[in-house]
Design a protein around this motif. Structure first.
Motif, PDB file in Angstrom:
ATOM      1  N   LEU A  10       0.141   1.057  -5.627  1.00  0.00           N
ATOM      2  CA  LEU A  10       1.314   1.598  -6.331  1.00  0.00           C
ATOM      3  C   LEU A  10       0.877   2.370  -7.575  1.00  0.00           C
ATOM      4  CD1 LEU A  10       3.821  -1.382  -6.067  1.00  0.00           C
ATOM      5  CD2 LEU A  10       4.055   0.880  -4.988  1.00  0.00           C
ATOM      6  N   GLU A  11      -0.120   1.842  -8.266  1.00  0.00           N
ATOM      7  CA  GLU A  11      -0.652   2.533  -9.446  1.00  0.00           C
ATOM      8  C   GLU A  11      -1.246   3.889  -9.080  1.00  0.00           C
ATOM      9  OE1 GLU A  11      -3.069   0.404 -12.405  1.00  0.00           O
ATOM     10  OE2 GLU A  11      -2.636  -1.390 -11.197  1.00  0.00           O
ATOM     11  N   LEU A  12      -1.705   4.003  -7.848  1.00  0.00           N
ATOM     12  CA  LEU A  12      -2.294   5.262  -7.391  1.00  0.00           C
ATOM     13  C   LEU A  12      -1.236   6.237  -6.888  1.00  0.00           C
ATOM     14  CD1 LEU A  12      -5.416   3.775  -5.631  1.00  0.00           C
ATOM     15  CD2 LEU A  12      -5.418   5.288  -7.631  1.00  0.00           C
ATOM     16  N   GLY A  13       0.033   5.820  -6.955  1.00  0.00           N
ATOM     17  CA  GLY A  13       1.116   6.736  -6.608  1.00  0.00           C
ATOM     18  C   GLY A  13       1.665   6.613  -5.203  1.00  0.00           C
ATOM     19  N   LEU A  14       1.223   5.635  -4.433  1.00  0.00           N
ATOM     20  CA  LEU A  14       1.786   5.467  -3.103  1.00  0.00           C
ATOM     21  C   LEU A  14       3.184   4.858  -3.200  1.00  0.00           C
ATOM     22  CD1 LEU A  14      -1.283   5.805  -2.400  1.00  0.00           C
ATOM     23  CD2 LEU A  14      -0.796   4.394  -0.425  1.00  0.00           C
ATOM     24  N   ALA A  15       4.032   5.201  -2.251  1.00  0.00           N
ATOM     25  CA  ALA A  15       5.373   4.623  -2.182  1.00  0.00           C
ATOM     26  C   ALA A  15       5.245   3.139  -1.848  1.00  0.00           C
ATOM     27  CB  ALA A  15       6.196   5.339  -1.115  1.00  0.00           C
ATOM     28  N   PRO A  16       6.199   2.327  -2.278  1.00  0.00           N
ATOM     29  CA  PRO A  16       6.100   0.872  -2.065  1.00  0.00           C
ATOM     30  C   PRO A  16       5.837   0.449  -0.613  1.00  0.00           C
ATOM     31  CG  PRO A  16       7.856   1.327  -3.607  1.00  0.00           C
ATOM     32  CD  PRO A  16       7.375   2.665  -3.091  1.00  0.00           C
ATOM     33  N   GLU A  17       6.580   0.984   0.334  1.00  0.00           N
ATOM     34  CA  GLU A  17       6.361   0.588   1.741  1.00  0.00           C
ATOM     35  C   GLU A  17       4.991   1.026   2.237  1.00  0.00           C
ATOM     36  OE1 GLU A  17       7.756  -1.389   4.213  1.00  0.00           O
ATOM     37  OE2 GLU A  17       8.723  -2.076   2.385  1.00  0.00           O
ATOM     38  N   GLU A  18       4.571   2.211   1.836  1.00  0.00           N
ATOM     39  CA  GLU A  18       3.254   2.717   2.241  1.00  0.00           C
ATOM     40  C   GLU A  18       2.153   1.857   1.609  1.00  0.00           C
ATOM     41  OE1 GLU A  18       0.918   5.229   4.549  1.00  0.00           O
ATOM     42  OE2 GLU A  18       3.092   5.024   4.514  1.00  0.00           O
ATOM     43  N   ALA A  19       2.316   1.493   0.354  1.00  0.00           N
ATOM     44  CA  ALA A  19       1.330   0.649  -0.339  1.00  0.00           C
ATOM     45  C   ALA A  19       1.224  -0.710   0.344  1.00  0.00           C
ATOM     46  CB  ALA A  19       1.718   0.487  -1.807  1.00  0.00           C
ATOM     47  N   ARG A  20       2.358  -1.310   0.677  1.00  0.00           N
ATOM     48  CA  ARG A  20       2.353  -2.621   1.339  1.00  0.00           C
ATOM     49  C   ARG A  20       1.684  -2.538   2.705  1.00  0.00           C
ATOM     50  NH1 ARG A  20       4.456  -4.868   5.249  1.00  0.00           N
ATOM     51  NH2 ARG A  20       5.906  -3.198   5.699  1.00  0.00           N
ATOM     52  N   MET A  21       2.009  -1.502   3.486  1.00  0.00           N
ATOM     53  CA  MET A  21       1.435  -1.370   4.821  1.00  0.00           C
ATOM     54  C   MET A  21      -0.083  -1.152   4.743  1.00  0.00           C
ATOM     55  SD  MET A  21       0.175   0.890   7.338  1.00  0.00           S
ATOM     56  CE  MET A  21       0.480   2.442   6.554  1.00  0.00           C
ATOM     57  N   ARG A  22      -0.518  -0.286   3.855  1.00  0.00           N
ATOM     58  CA  ARG A  22      -1.956  -0.013   3.748  1.00  0.00           C
ATOM     59  C   ARG A  22      -2.717  -1.215   3.178  1.00  0.00           C
ATOM     60  NH1 ARG A  22      -2.983   6.357   2.636  1.00  0.00           N
ATOM     61  NH2 ARG A  22      -1.287   7.108   3.946  1.00  0.00           N
ATOM     62  N   ALA A  23      -2.087  -1.938   2.284  1.00  0.00           N
ATOM     63  CA  ALA A  23      -2.709  -3.160   1.765  1.00  0.00           C
ATOM     64  C   ALA A  23      -2.908  -4.162   2.905  1.00  0.00           C
ATOM     65  CB  ALA A  23      -1.854  -3.766   0.654  1.00  0.00           C
ATOM     66  N   GLY A  24      -1.911  -4.290   3.759  1.00  0.00           N
ATOM     67  CA  GLY A  24      -2.033  -5.179   4.913  1.00  0.00           C
ATOM     68  C   GLY A  24      -3.130  -4.734   5.860  1.00  0.00           C
ATOM     69  N   VAL A  25      -3.209  -3.441   6.135  1.00  0.00           N
ATOM     70  CA  VAL A  25      -4.255  -2.911   7.015  1.00  0.00           C
ATOM     71  C   VAL A  25      -5.636  -3.217   6.436  1.00  0.00           C
ATOM     72  CG1 VAL A  25      -5.297  -0.772   7.892  1.00  0.00           C
ATOM     73  CG2 VAL A  25      -2.831  -1.134   8.101  1.00  0.00           C
ATOM     74  N   LEU A  26      -5.795  -3.000   5.137  1.00  0.00           N
ATOM     75  CA  LEU A  26      -7.084  -3.268   4.497  1.00  0.00           C
ATOM     76  C   LEU A  26      -7.451  -4.746   4.598  1.00  0.00           C
ATOM     77  CD1 LEU A  26      -9.473  -2.226   2.834  1.00  0.00           C
ATOM     78  CD2 LEU A  26      -8.114  -2.656   0.789  1.00  0.00           C
ATOM     79  N   HIS A  27      -6.492  -5.616   4.284  1.00  0.00           N
ATOM     80  CA  HIS A  27      -6.767  -7.059   4.331  1.00  0.00           C
ATOM     81  C   HIS A  27      -7.078  -7.522   5.753  1.00  0.00           C
ATOM     82  CE1 HIS A  27      -6.812 -11.236   3.396  1.00  0.00           C
ATOM     83  NE2 HIS A  27      -5.643 -11.490   3.949  1.00  0.00           N
TER      84      HIS A  27
END
Length: 190
Positions: free
Chosen positions: A142-159
């Motif tokens: 989110l700090e990097l400017g991603l939208a909330p849903e996109e940030a959550r989805m990418r965080a999940g993919v990374l984890h």
């Protein structure tokens, strides 16, 4: 996360909860879930079952304590990474990614997630830990400017990529620093 060490054999004084969970986690890693029995722990620690029941109501309470210890240690490692919050978010995300892909944690990761398939108390604690990690990564995105849903989805993919590397360790190459940089680049791309 530091891979847990076996507690030393009991000598003087009472065992702590930490002694019990350290030995149980070491047994889990060495021999698998079936080895983590009350009798085996008591034998290894040189105490009676009464000592076990002083700390735990039953084996289910022990399994929950083991999982909580692992999650607590993972949180502590991540919290140390949060101490670098002065770094730009992309650098912080890279540090988190390196931690998630640390092969020294793979054995614990595999053992506890495998155990979680048959032990609901372990599954519950692991799920809490997953939410914590995904939230940590998503907040950085989110700090990097991603939208909330996109940030959550990418965080999940990374984890979950990190979980996949832990479970596919023998069949997957360990990510290099360049791989980590590419992964962070993909995760942070708007």
């Amino acid at each position: 996360m530091v891979v847990p060490q076996a507690a030393p054999p009991h000598s003087e004084g009472r065992l702590s909860l930490d002694d019990w969970t350290a030995r149980a986690l070491a047994l889990l890693l060495e021999e698998g879930p079936a080895a983590v029995t009350v009798q085996r722990l008591c034998t290894d620690l040189g105490v009676t079952k009464g000592s076990f029941y002083w700390h735990f109501a039953d084996r289910a309470a022990l399994t929950t304590a083991i999982a909580r210890r692992w999650v607590r240690e993972s949180h502590a490692t991540m919290a140390r990474l949060e101490e670098i919050e002065g770094l730009p978010p992309a650098d912080r995300l890279r540090a988190i990614t390196v931690r998630l892909l640390d092969p020294s944690t793979y054995a614990v990761e595999r053992s506890l997630r495998t155990w979680a398939r048959t032990e609901p108390s372990v599954a519950s604690v692991i799920a809490e830990g997953d939410v914590w990690i995904v939230t940590l990564v998503a907040s950085t995105l989110l700090e990097l400017g991603l939208a909330p849903e996109e940030a959550r989805m990418r965080a999940g993919v990374l984890h979950f990529a990190a979980i996949g590397f832990a479970h596919g360790e023998a069949g997957l190459p360990h990510p290099t620093e360049a791989d980590v940089d590419r992964l962070v680049g993909w995760v942070t791309r708007p």
